[in-house]
Design a protein around this motif. Sequence first.
Motif, PDB file in Angstrom:
ATOM      1  N   MET A   1      36.714  69.027  52.146  1.00  0.00           N
ATOM      2  CA  MET A   1      37.827  68.134  52.497  1.00  0.00           C
ATOM      3  C   MET A   1      38.211  68.360  53.964  1.00  0.00           C
ATOM      4  O   MET A   1      38.500  69.479  54.387  1.00  0.00           O
ATOM      5  CB  MET A   1      39.028  68.446  51.588  1.00  0.00           C
ATOM      6  CG  MET A   1      40.051  67.351  51.574  1.00  0.00           C
ATOM      7  SD  MET A   1      41.299  67.780  50.338  1.00  0.00           S
ATOM      8  CE  MET A   1      42.432  66.465  50.554  1.00  0.00           C
ATOM      9  N   ILE A   2      38.142  67.328  54.723  1.00  0.00           N
ATOM     10  CA  ILE A   2      38.454  67.465  56.144  1.00  0.00           C
ATOM     11  C   ILE A   2      39.953  67.383  56.338  1.00  0.00           C
ATOM     12  O   ILE A   2      40.599  66.441  55.873  1.00  0.00           O
ATOM     13  CB  ILE A   2      37.766  66.348  56.958  1.00  0.00           C
ATOM     14  CG1 ILE A   2      36.250  66.472  56.797  1.00  0.00           C
ATOM     15  CG2 ILE A   2      38.161  66.419  58.433  1.00  0.00           C
ATOM     16  CD1 ILE A   2      35.496  65.266  57.280  1.00  0.00           C
ATOM     17  N   PRO A   3      40.510  68.382  57.031  1.00  0.00           N
ATOM     18  CA  PRO A   3      41.959  68.346  57.224  1.00  0.00           C
ATOM     19  C   PRO A   3      42.391  67.122  58.043  1.00  0.00           C
ATOM     20  O   PRO A   3      41.842  66.832  59.084  1.00  0.00           O
ATOM     21  CB  PRO A   3      42.237  69.626  58.025  1.00  0.00           C
ATOM     22  CG  PRO A   3      41.030  70.470  57.864  1.00  0.00           C
ATOM     23  CD  PRO A   3      39.887  69.558  57.638  1.00  0.00           C
ATOM     24  N   VAL A 112      37.220  54.557  64.881  1.00  0.00           N
ATOM     25  CA  VAL A 112      36.929  55.973  65.102  1.00  0.00           C
ATOM     26  C   VAL A 112      38.188  56.775  64.845  1.00  0.00           C
ATOM     27  O   VAL A 112      39.262  56.427  65.320  1.00  0.00           O
ATOM     28  CB  VAL A 112      36.468  56.198  66.566  1.00  0.00           C
ATOM     29  CG1 VAL A 112      36.201  57.683  66.810  1.00  0.00           C
ATOM     30  CG2 VAL A 112      35.255  55.365  66.879  1.00  0.00           C
ATOM     31  N   SER A 113      38.077  57.861  64.098  1.00  0.00           N
ATOM     32  CA  SER A 113      39.227  58.721  63.845  1.00  0.00           C
ATOM     33  C   SER A 113      38.964  60.107  64.428  1.00  0.00           C
ATOM     34  O   SER A 113      37.925  60.688  64.167  1.00  0.00           O
ATOM     35  CB  SER A 113      39.482  58.810  62.343  1.00  0.00           C
ATOM     36  OG  SER A 113      40.432  59.822  62.103  1.00  0.00           O
ATOM     37  N   ASP A 118      39.344  70.427  63.010  1.00  0.00           N
ATOM     38  CA  ASP A 118      39.935  71.522  63.782  1.00  0.00           C
ATOM     39  C   ASP A 118      40.990  71.009  64.753  1.00  0.00           C
ATOM     40  O   ASP A 118      42.029  71.643  64.952  1.00  0.00           O
ATOM     41  CB  ASP A 118      38.831  72.250  64.575  1.00  0.00           C
ATOM     42  CG  ASP A 118      37.924  73.033  63.648  1.00  0.00           C
ATOM     43  OD1 ASP A 118      38.281  73.167  62.445  1.00  0.00           O
ATOM     44  OD2 ASP A 118      36.866  73.486  64.097  1.00  0.00           O
ATOM     45  N   PHE A 119      40.687  69.851  65.347  1.00  0.00           N
ATOM     46  CA  PHE A 119      41.667  69.284  66.275  1.00  0.00           C
ATOM     47  C   PHE A 119      43.008  69.116  65.579  1.00  0.00           C
ATOM     48  O   PHE A 119      44.065  69.492  66.103  1.00  0.00           O
ATOM     49  CB  PHE A 119      41.174  67.929  66.796  1.00  0.00           C
ATOM     50  CG  PHE A 119      42.202  67.218  67.642  1.00  0.00           C
ATOM     51  CD1 PHE A 119      42.406  67.589  68.973  1.00  0.00           C
ATOM     52  CD2 PHE A 119      42.992  66.192  67.105  1.00  0.00           C
ATOM     53  CE1 PHE A 119      43.362  66.963  69.735  1.00  0.00           C
ATOM     54  CE2 PHE A 119      43.954  65.570  67.872  1.00  0.00           C
ATOM     55  CZ  PHE A 119      44.142  65.945  69.191  1.00  0.00           C
ATOM     56  N   TYR A 120      42.956  68.581  64.389  1.00  0.00           N
ATOM     57  CA  TYR A 120      44.186  68.319  63.640  1.00  0.00           C
ATOM     58  C   TYR A 120      44.932  69.624  63.360  1.00  0.00           C
ATOM     59  O   TYR A 120      46.159  69.697  63.516  1.00  0.00           O
ATOM     60  CB  TYR A 120      43.841  67.607  62.333  1.00  0.00           C
ATOM     61  CG  TYR A 120      45.041  67.409  61.438  1.00  0.00           C
ATOM     62  CD1 TYR A 120      45.999  66.440  61.725  1.00  0.00           C
ATOM     63  CD2 TYR A 120      45.227  68.205  60.304  1.00  0.00           C
ATOM     64  CE1 TYR A 120      47.109  66.278  60.916  1.00  0.00           C
ATOM     65  CE2 TYR A 120      46.333  68.040  59.490  1.00  0.00           C
ATOM     66  CZ  TYR A 120      47.272  67.076  59.794  1.00  0.00           C
ATOM     67  OH  TYR A 120      48.375  66.914  58.997  1.00  0.00           O
ATOM     68  N   LEU A 121      44.183  70.659  62.982  1.00  0.00           N
ATOM     69  CA  LEU A 121      44.829  71.933  62.630  1.00  0.00           C
ATOM     70  C   LEU A 121      45.522  72.554  63.851  1.00  0.00           C
ATOM     71  O   LEU A 121      46.672  72.983  63.779  1.00  0.00           O
ATOM     72  CB  LEU A 121      43.789  72.909  62.057  1.00  0.00           C
ATOM     73  CG  LEU A 121      43.163  72.458  60.733  1.00  0.00           C
ATOM     74  CD1 LEU A 121      42.128  73.480  60.277  1.00  0.00           C
ATOM     75  CD2 LEU A 121      44.236  72.278  59.665  1.00  0.00           C
ATOM     76  N   VAL A 122      44.802  72.566  64.974  1.00  0.00           N
ATOM     77  CA  VAL A 122      45.408  73.121  66.189  1.00  0.00           C
ATOM     78  C   VAL A 122      46.613  72.273  66.599  1.00  0.00           C
ATOM     79  O   VAL A 122      47.677  72.782  66.964  1.00  0.00           O
ATOM     80  CB  VAL A 122      44.359  73.179  67.324  1.00  0.00           C
ATOM     81  CG1 VAL A 122      45.021  73.588  68.642  1.00  0.00           C
ATOM     82  CG2 VAL A 122      43.256  74.154  66.966  1.00  0.00           C
ATOM     83  N   TYR A 123      46.438  70.959  66.493  1.00  0.00           N
ATOM     84  CA  TYR A 123      47.518  70.028  66.808  1.00  0.00           C
ATOM     85  C   TYR A 123      48.770  70.385  66.008  1.00  0.00           C
ATOM     86  O   TYR A 123      49.884  70.468  66.541  1.00  0.00           O
ATOM     87  CB  TYR A 123      47.041  68.610  66.486  1.00  0.00           C
ATOM     88  CG  TYR A 123      48.100  67.541  66.590  1.00  0.00           C
ATOM     89  CD1 TYR A 123      48.271  66.810  67.759  1.00  0.00           C
ATOM     90  CD2 TYR A 123      48.933  67.239  65.510  1.00  0.00           C
ATOM     91  CE1 TYR A 123      49.226  65.820  67.848  1.00  0.00           C
ATOM     92  CE2 TYR A 123      49.895  66.256  65.589  1.00  0.00           C
ATOM     93  CZ  TYR A 123      50.042  65.544  66.758  1.00  0.00           C
ATOM     94  OH  TYR A 123      50.992  64.572  66.849  1.00  0.00           O
ATOM     95  N   ASP A 186      49.134  69.924  51.112  1.00  0.00           N
ATOM     96  CA  ASP A 186      47.862  70.082  51.813  1.00  0.00           C
ATOM     97  C   ASP A 186      47.411  71.540  51.792  1.00  0.00           C
ATOM     98  O   ASP A 186      48.215  72.427  52.059  1.00  0.00           O
ATOM     99  CB  ASP A 186      48.008  69.649  53.286  1.00  0.00           C
ATOM    100  CG  ASP A 186      48.494  68.219  53.409  1.00  0.00           C
ATOM    101  OD1 ASP A 186      48.222  67.432  52.485  1.00  0.00           O
ATOM    102  OD2 ASP A 186      49.161  67.902  54.427  1.00  0.00           O
ATOM    103  N   PRO A 187      46.112  71.775  51.544  1.00  0.00           N
ATOM    104  CA  PRO A 187      45.622  73.155  51.549  1.00  0.00           C
ATOM    105  C   PRO A 187      45.705  73.791  52.944  1.00  0.00           C
ATOM    106  O   PRO A 187      45.755  74.996  53.068  1.00  0.00           O
ATOM    107  CB  PRO A 187      44.165  73.023  51.098  1.00  0.00           C
ATOM    108  CG  PRO A 187      43.825  71.568  51.144  1.00  0.00           C
ATOM    109  CD  PRO A 187      45.090  70.799  51.106  1.00  0.00           C
ATOM    110  N   TRP A 188      45.698  72.956  53.994  1.00  0.00           N
ATOM    111  CA  TRP A 188      45.800  73.502  55.361  1.00  0.00           C
ATOM    112  C   TRP A 188      47.251  73.572  55.838  1.00  0.00           C
ATOM    113  O   TRP A 188      47.535  73.735  57.015  1.00  0.00           O
ATOM    114  CB  TRP A 188      44.969  72.649  56.326  1.00  0.00           C
ATOM    115  CG  TRP A 188      45.255  71.169  56.155  1.00  0.00           C
ATOM    116  CD1 TRP A 188      46.251  70.460  56.694  1.00  0.00           C
ATOM    117  CD2 TRP A 188      44.532  70.278  55.332  1.00  0.00           C
ATOM    118  NE1 TRP A 188      46.215  69.179  56.268  1.00  0.00           N
ATOM    119  CE2 TRP A 188      45.140  69.026  55.414  1.00  0.00           C
ATOM    120  CE3 TRP A 188      43.382  70.409  54.489  1.00  0.00           C
ATOM    121  CZ2 TRP A 188      44.690  67.890  54.713  1.00  0.00           C
ATOM    122  CZ3 TRP A 188      42.928  69.295  53.807  1.00  0.00           C
ATOM    123  CH2 TRP A 188      43.588  68.032  53.933  1.00  0.00           C
ATOM    124  N   GLY A 189      48.166  73.448  54.888  1.00  0.00           N
ATOM    125  CA  GLY A 189      49.605  73.463  55.190  1.00  0.00           C
ATOM    126  C   GLY A 189      50.039  74.590  56.110  1.00  0.00           C
ATOM    127  O   GLY A 189      50.820  74.363  57.047  1.00  0.00           O
TER     128      GLY A 189
END
Lengths: 718, 261, 158
Positions: A1-3, A112-113, A118-123, A186-189
């Motif tokens: 699953m992509i964050p 395009v998204s 990783d970008f999202y997580l750092v963001y 979200d698992p990346w919460g």
Amino acid sequence: MIPTREILWNITALGPILLYTLMAIPFVFLAYGLARRVRMWRQGQPENRFDQLGRRLWHAILMTVLHGRIVRRRNRFGGLMHLAIFVGFVTLFIGTVIVMIEADITVPIFGVSFYRGDFYLVYKAVMNLAGLLLIGGSLAALYRRYVRRPATLETTGDDVVILAFLVVLGVQGFAVQALRMAVTDDPWGPWSFVSYPMALTLSALPESWLRAIHVANWYIHFLTNFVFLSYVAYSKMIHPFTSFANVLFRRLKPVGALDPIENIEEAEVFGAGKLEDFTWAQLLNVDACMHCGRCLEYCPTFSTGKPLRPRDVVLELAGYMADRGGIFSGELGQGENSARYRWGAGPDRALIPDVVSPAELWDCTTCGACMAQCPVYIEHVPLIVGMRRHLVLEQGEFPEEVTSVFTNLERLGSPYQFPPNQRAAWTKRLDQPVPEMAEVAARGEEVEILFWVGCLGSFDSRNQRTTVALARILQAAGIKFAILGKEESCTGDPARRIGNEYLAQMMAMQAVETLNTYNVKKVVTACPHCFNAIKNEFPQIGGNYEVIHHSQLINQLIAEGRITLDPNSALARGAVTYHDPCYLGRYNGEYDAPREALAALPGLELREMRRNRNTSFCCGGGGGRLFMEETRGTRINQARVREAIDTGAELLAAACPFCMTMFEDGIHGVGAEESFKVLDIAEIVAGSMITPNGADGAKEHGAAESEGAAPESAERPE
Amino acid sequence: MKICVTVKQVPDPNLPMQVDPATHRLVRNPDQSILDPADEYGVETALRLVEEHGGEVVVVSMGPPSAADALRRAMAMGADRAILITDEALAGSDARATARALAAVIRGEQPDLVICAIEATDAYTGMVPGMLAELLDLPQLTFARQVAVEGQTVTVHRDIEGATQVLRAQLPALLTVTASIAEPRYPSFKGVMAAKRKPIDERDLASLGLEAGAVGAAGAAERVVALEEVREEKQGQMVTDDGTGSSVEAIVAFLERIQVV
Amino acid sequence: MTKDDAMLTGRYRIASAAAVVLGIALILLSELGGVHEVRVFGAGLISLGGIGLGVLAGLDQPRRAEWLAWVRDRRVALGMIAALVSVAPVVVAFAAALVVLPAAMGEGRSGMALLGGLIALLMLMASVGCFVLAVRAIRRAARPVTPGSPAEAGEEAA
């Protein structure tokens, strides 16, 4: 699953419709308020501030975005607090733009998204940090306003409302995020490290409740943002725009040079008697102020309880301009003392005395401490001198004591009532003669350097001792020099700073004419006021010379071994503190030479006052104040003398005849004559010289000192 | 009301005095000459009266053409116009001749008030105002340190030994004013510029209807026979304090005597 | 302002207003018609149009805008309402978090939930605190602006 996350989660089509259509409102308000101010600035006089655009732009970025003057080595709290708010706010703004690019451009148009992985997580982590900085910085600002309460800070309703806005906006952002994550789980919460724990707590609520509270928060968050943005142009939050513009268009000429009134014989308006008489850049100056109060920190008049507070002068003008321009300024409340500068006091006031009082204008010592501290390069002194010019040239109004200064300057070429042929009277105290330029030129000779003595050095008995000391140093070093003698006349500095521009120009032109007659190349002077005028203002009228201050020359002579100092000098013993003259330090950047000269005397221990170098505290004598009575507040010179005594030093080293006069008076004023004295750098060095013929310098100095009580003493004209 | 103020251009008293040994007269260098500071009090007084009551201030002087500078100064302070009596034949005039010339001009102006300084800061004769009053047949109120005009009456305060005297006269009248009457204003630059455009009416002997023999060196009743420079001798005066501060009074008294305070 | 200038300004004003209207139409098309490609253009037109309207009005002669005076006269009341509305939803959210904190702690990960409660409490305090400060500041604005003379203020200082 992509964050990633679903943008506009839980929001119906009504959300973006309202968001985008209502967006017109803050834009209208912001553009209207800014344009209204631009309209007012354009009523000012023309002035070219569009040169060197590259340098201007880089400097503006350095000073605003990069916080060049905002974060300071001393007094870090305010600067770091601002940095936190700024970084938080800007990062969150960029974050919003990123989401907009994803949701409105790349995904719908290009399919395009990038808002994932990783970008999202750092963001997420960065945005949470930014939110913390925003809230933390704003709370720190409130703490500063309500708990620390520095004397230089005055809190208006506007200040509080803005900070409350910022805190609430940050908190809303976290609330929206936590409420969404409480449902989506979200698992990346944990990357959203502030919202995540709250999401866990909130997840105990039923989903329908969470969704309902989320919707309410989402709408109110963007609406609050819109209200805030609409408010920006009517409050000090306009400062990101005005400050940037002000630094961009700041004055690049030497800060020590006042702009002359060009073509004064033909001019129709002299100085500023109306708002429109200022230049457009000066009107922009006034709007760039965000009341930080730093101009007050080292201000001699604020510190001694005088009516003049440079910040207030700027704000008085700003409030008046808002009134005149029909700009509703969001000064919601009033400070305790500052009702007069708030918006709403009425457009029909006269600039002087209704908006700015003559007392404020006359109290200024033009020391430049305000300008050196202002983070956005507001130039208070030219504003004040501009209004003084109006009073002097148009109204003929100025403190009574100044009349004799003007008439003496006109008739005798000095502020004092002494005939010019007594200018060189001090030379009689020297063993070797001091040649005058006229003789030197008659013999067809040249000199290395011209010694510009100055009026105080020529006529004032105390400062004559400095003059004699400097001449002895020059003679000991074998420098070929001459003076102008009776041909010397005032540079025009006091007249110019008092506002008598016409007289100042006449004096300056006369001086330049004399110097050019003798083809003078290099000038040394013991007076920083003369130094500044010759260096920075004479080039305006075709006088270009190499000018050095006597402290620089003395330091150089010591370094080159051209004079020899007695390490056991009786005069140079014990703790000494050095006072930076405003016109040497702040205006011309020379802080080190006098200190190095003192350091060459091993018997002296240099102790710094709390306020030193570019945060030096004025002696009270600049800007023509030396010639005026100090009727308001407490004595500036005494405040400085006390500060000097507090270092534990017994000797105050001066490098300016104005300071010398003020400090001699101040030492008497505080009753410290027995234990504390002031000597010029030249006197200390001359008194510690081992002269080639073996004479003891200190003894000679003593002799010079007793001679100093000679009958021809200059009194301050009454 | 119309006020005539008599003024004179004198060598700057702050500069060293130069005397022509042959004529025993002051060397008058136009570059170093100024409006007599003593006259500024009269100009100031006139300006204040006109500011209060309305009217016109006319400054009148006799001297070489360069004396126009002194008149410009008075007009820069605010005087409305100036009359300069200038004629080769006037050179060497004594006080009586000067008074005759001034009287001729002032008679034509018909002023309500004539204001003079007590004496000029160069030759210090102090006789012109009295002669002028006589020639114009005006009451003279001398040494005024305060002046007020009400209707057709002028009232002055003047200091006499140990008392203040209040004098009153019907207009027109002539006053002489002391330095304590008012602090003269410093001309604003606007004033200086405006003064350049104000008229100076130059009169010669013919236009005044005076005969050459009545004025100038020819008409002078006095002659300067000698002029010696005073050798400056510095005299110290010791005041000893007995520890009670008694010296303060002595010093103040001394300063008052030499008119420093 | 010359007649030409006035005409030009009039045209810019019409163009700006048209941009806003067109922008709104595009947003409606995007959100209701599902044509999301046009959303950014709609947003751009609305922004530009808004800026245009604002700048034109700002550069114009000051005029007596009745509605502005109306807003100005009621700035205290409007400020209070705005403060209340902007704070109310977050207060509800954080208060709810505190209410359900015991329940949340019972569901495992209790330490994290407790931390969440703590953060919520701090944010609640910050929000309420700012609300109180802002209301006080706004109420101070109810005091009339007294055009005190600078000289008087100078006396105060001296």
